[in-house]
Design a protein around this motif. Structure first.
Motif, PDB file in Angstrom:
ATOM      1  N   GLU A 142       0.844  -1.208   0.000  1.00 46.44           N
ATOM      2  CA  GLU A 142       0.000   0.000   0.000  1.00 46.44           C
ATOM      3  C   GLU A 142       0.871   1.247   0.000  1.00 46.44           C
ATOM      4  O   GLU A 142       0.599   2.221  -0.707  1.00 46.44           O
ATOM      5  N   PRO A 162      -7.150 -12.844   0.966  1.00 41.88           N
ATOM      6  CA  PRO A 162      -6.391 -11.594   0.855  1.00 41.88           C
ATOM      7  C   PRO A 162      -6.084 -11.060   2.262  1.00 41.88           C
ATOM      8  O   PRO A 162      -6.706 -11.492   3.234  1.00 41.88           O
ATOM      9  N   TYR A 191      -6.755  -4.485  -5.120  1.00 40.64           N
ATOM     10  CA  TYR A 191      -5.473  -4.972  -5.640  1.00 40.64           C
ATOM     11  C   TYR A 191      -5.363  -4.716  -7.146  1.00 40.64           C
ATOM     12  O   TYR A 191      -4.329  -4.243  -7.622  1.00 40.64           O
ATOM     13  N   ILE A 196      -1.583  -4.060  -7.865  1.00 38.38           N
ATOM     14  CA  ILE A 196      -0.784  -4.937  -6.996  1.00 38.38           C
ATOM     15  C   ILE A 196      -1.141  -6.365  -7.406  1.00 38.38           C
ATOM     16  O   ILE A 196      -2.310  -6.770  -7.314  1.00 38.38           O
ATOM     17  N   LEU A 198      -1.548  -9.558  -6.583  1.00 40.27           N
ATOM     18  CA  LEU A 198      -1.648 -10.398  -5.375  1.00 40.27           C
ATOM     19  C   LEU A 198      -1.891 -11.842  -5.788  1.00 40.27           C
ATOM     20  O   LEU A 198      -2.922 -12.154  -6.382  1.00 40.27           O
TER      21      LEU A 198
END
Ligand SMILES: Cc1cc2nc3c(=O)[nH]c(=O)nc-3n(C[C@H](O)[C@H](O)[C@H](O)COP(=O)(O)OP(=O)(O)OC[C@H]3O[C@@H](n4cnc5c(N)ncnc54)[C@H](O)[C@@H]3O)c2cc1C
Ligand code: FES
Length: 504
Positions: A142, A162, A191, A196, A198
């Motif tokens: 983040e 998550p 995400y 991101i 993930l």
């Protein structure tokens, strides 16, 4: 978290207030339906959301330090000028309003536009890989985006869920008092929106320090320019007969918590093995579900090693008031179906067993990669491991703590998040020392215990206030120096202790 449903507080700040209306540094009022806090810092006046973006803590009961305000509940810190959550556990910013002073009065106008997006340095690395989808790993990912980093962020987690608000798994969520949507740290869409990558249920098997890649359990290779190891800790399992049965649980992940809840729904009696923070929080949560709870632990007093004898006695009495039955100075020797046999010879029947006997840092990857290890992954003040470009944060990291002047490793949510944030900035080249004072909190029924600093041993505990009256500050001292401070309902004292330790 929960929105404030009560009518707006204090005066209507849009209509203006007089400087004399302030009590101290702050004045709580509202603009429309929103609670807004006016804060005086030197000659400047700021207007900011009145409630913390973590769990809605009342910032009016917090502490102003320069251009920051700290939350009384879990010590998050916000920049009064921008609203940014500059220190975890809050991650989301607060709204800030424009303030005008005219004709001797202070008026709160419209909300300020959010600050301009930050820009990461142009020489930032291209690919950052984070191993771990917990507190440190999530906070790092983040923060990388918050810092304006535009390169690849890959987060590899062997968890199926998550990133979750892990502390809640032994508190309201386990007790059945928190809805499911409190548990994820961010909605699933975050995400993809934040780019991101993930990857869940993905086990990292090894790190090749020279080739700069990690190998996944399925053989895939993921290259990195910078790597953050944030693999956390795993619960210690009991080496006793019967510990592998289906109704015997440990508690770390959301799956663990769901499995306990599933059994708890039909359970009449539970055994909690271990009087640790997690064990006792789980005991409180199971009592909220009206399950008879027996706590079996070898120590004479719960939490004495960390909080001392008086607080230990208080915690025990508090749980007993809520019906918990302790079997201290004893251990479980074996579990045969529903029957547990104690070392003392006693027997207990239970439908559910929760084992909370501590955790072990997950060091296998770091060991395999040949990183320096000392009861944790050794990192320097910048959280860099012995391999340049590879960082470690959270429960696995042992760092040089400037406050205790020792190399320490702790298992605290806020420390893991803050280390993730510092590591993120350092992976972008900031060279920032991690110097936050350690902080943790624990919740037992309606009693929160806050703890700042770090004291593995002490020669004196100075008690101010009344522990039984739930209004106290305990200072853990060594040769007159305050190493740590525990408190119950003395939030400003706890924040002041944190500030004093930062300055010491
Ligand atoms: C039930 C519970 C309640 C708690 N309550 C509090 C509290 O009230 N206050 C407090 O201060 N602290 C609390 N803690 C402690 C706090 O949650 C931890 O200190 C914190 O989560 C540590 O963060 P971390 O990122 O180091 O590890 P974690 O949050 O455990 O995350 C580690 C991550 O790494 C992943 N991982 C591990 N190995 C691999 C691998 N080889 N490949 C891929 N992924 C891997 C895991 O799946 C996980 O996603 C609590 C802990 C628990 C379990
Ligand atoms: S409610 Fe503010 S830090 Fe948790």
């Amino acid at each position: 978290m929960a929105e404030n449903q009560s009518p707006p507080a204090g005066p209507d700040l849009a209509l203006g207030v007089a400087p004399g209306d302030f009590k101290g540094d702050m004045l709580l009022g509202h603009v429309g339906q929103q609670d807004v806090l006016l804060v005086r810092s030197g000659s400047e006046i700021f207007a900011i959301d009145a409630h913390c973006s973590h769990y809605h803590g009342p910032l009016a009961d917090g502490l102003v330090t320069g251009h920051d305000i700290r939350c009384p509940w879990h010590h998050a810190c916000f920049d009064l000028r921008t609203g940014e959550a500059v220190r975890a556990p809050a991650l989301s910013p607060l709204s800030v309003w424009k303030v005008e002073q005219r004709d001797g009065r202070i008026f709160v106008l419209q909300k300020q536009a959010p600050p301009m997006a930050k820009k990461a340095p142009s020489d930032a690395p291209k690919r950052i890989v984070i191993v771990g989808g917990g507190a440190a790993g999530f906070a790092a990912a983040e923060m990388l985006r918050r810092e304006g980093y535009g390169g690849e962020v890959t987060m590899l987690s062997n968890d199926s869920a998550p990133p979750v608000d892990r502390p809640n798994l032994s508190k309201d969520y386990l007790a059945g008092n928190a809805p499911e949507d409190w548990v994820p740290l961010r909605p699933d869409s975050f995400y993809a929106e934040s780019k991101i990558d993930l990857k869940l249920s993905t086990n990292v098997a090894s790190i090749d320090v020279k080739a700069r890649h990690v190998a996944l359990a399925d053989g895939k290779i993921v290259p990195f320019d910078r790597l953050l190891l944030a693999t956390g800790a795993e619960p210690v399992r009991l080496p006793i007969p019967g510990a592998d049965q289906k109704h015997v649980h440990t508690l770390r992940s959301l799956d663990d918590c769901r499995a306990i809840i599933a059994v708890a729904k039909g359970a009449k009696r539970a055994i909690v093995i271990g009087a640790s923070f997690i064990g006792l929080e789980a005991a409180a949560a199971l009592r909220a579900r009206e399950i008879e709870v027996h706590v079996v632990a070898p120590e004479q007093r719960p939490m004495e090693r960390i909080l001392g004898p008086d607080m230990g006695d208080f915690v025990r009495a508090l749980h007993e008031e809520h019906g918990v039955i302790f079997h201290l100075g004893d251990t479980v020797a074996s579990i045969d179906g529903k029957r547990a046999t104690l070392k003392s010879g006693g027997r207990l029947e239970a439908d559910l067993v929760v084992v909370g006997v501590g955790v072990r840092p997950r060091l296998a990857l770091a060991e395999q990669a040949g990183l320096s290890i000392d009861r944790g992954v050794t990192v320097d003040a910048h959280l860099e491991t012995s391999a340049p470009g590879i960082y470690a944060a959270g429960d696995i990291a042992r760092w040089p703590d400037p406050h205790s002047q020792e190399n320490i490793r702790v298992e605290h949510w806020v420390v893991a998040e803050r280390q993730g944030q510092t590591a993120a900035r350092n992976m972008l080249g900031a060279r920032e020392a991690f110097d936050a004072v350690p902080f943790f909190w624990s919740q037992h029924y309606d009693v929160p215990i806050n703890y700042v600093g770090h004291a593995e041993k002490w020669d004196e505990i100075a008690i101010d206030g009344d522990i039984k009256g739930r209004d106290c500050v305990l200072r853990y001292k060594q040769k007159g120096r305050v190493l740590a401070v525990a408190s119950i309902y003395r939030d400003v004292d706890s924040l002041k202790a944190e500030v004093a330790m930062e300055k010491a």
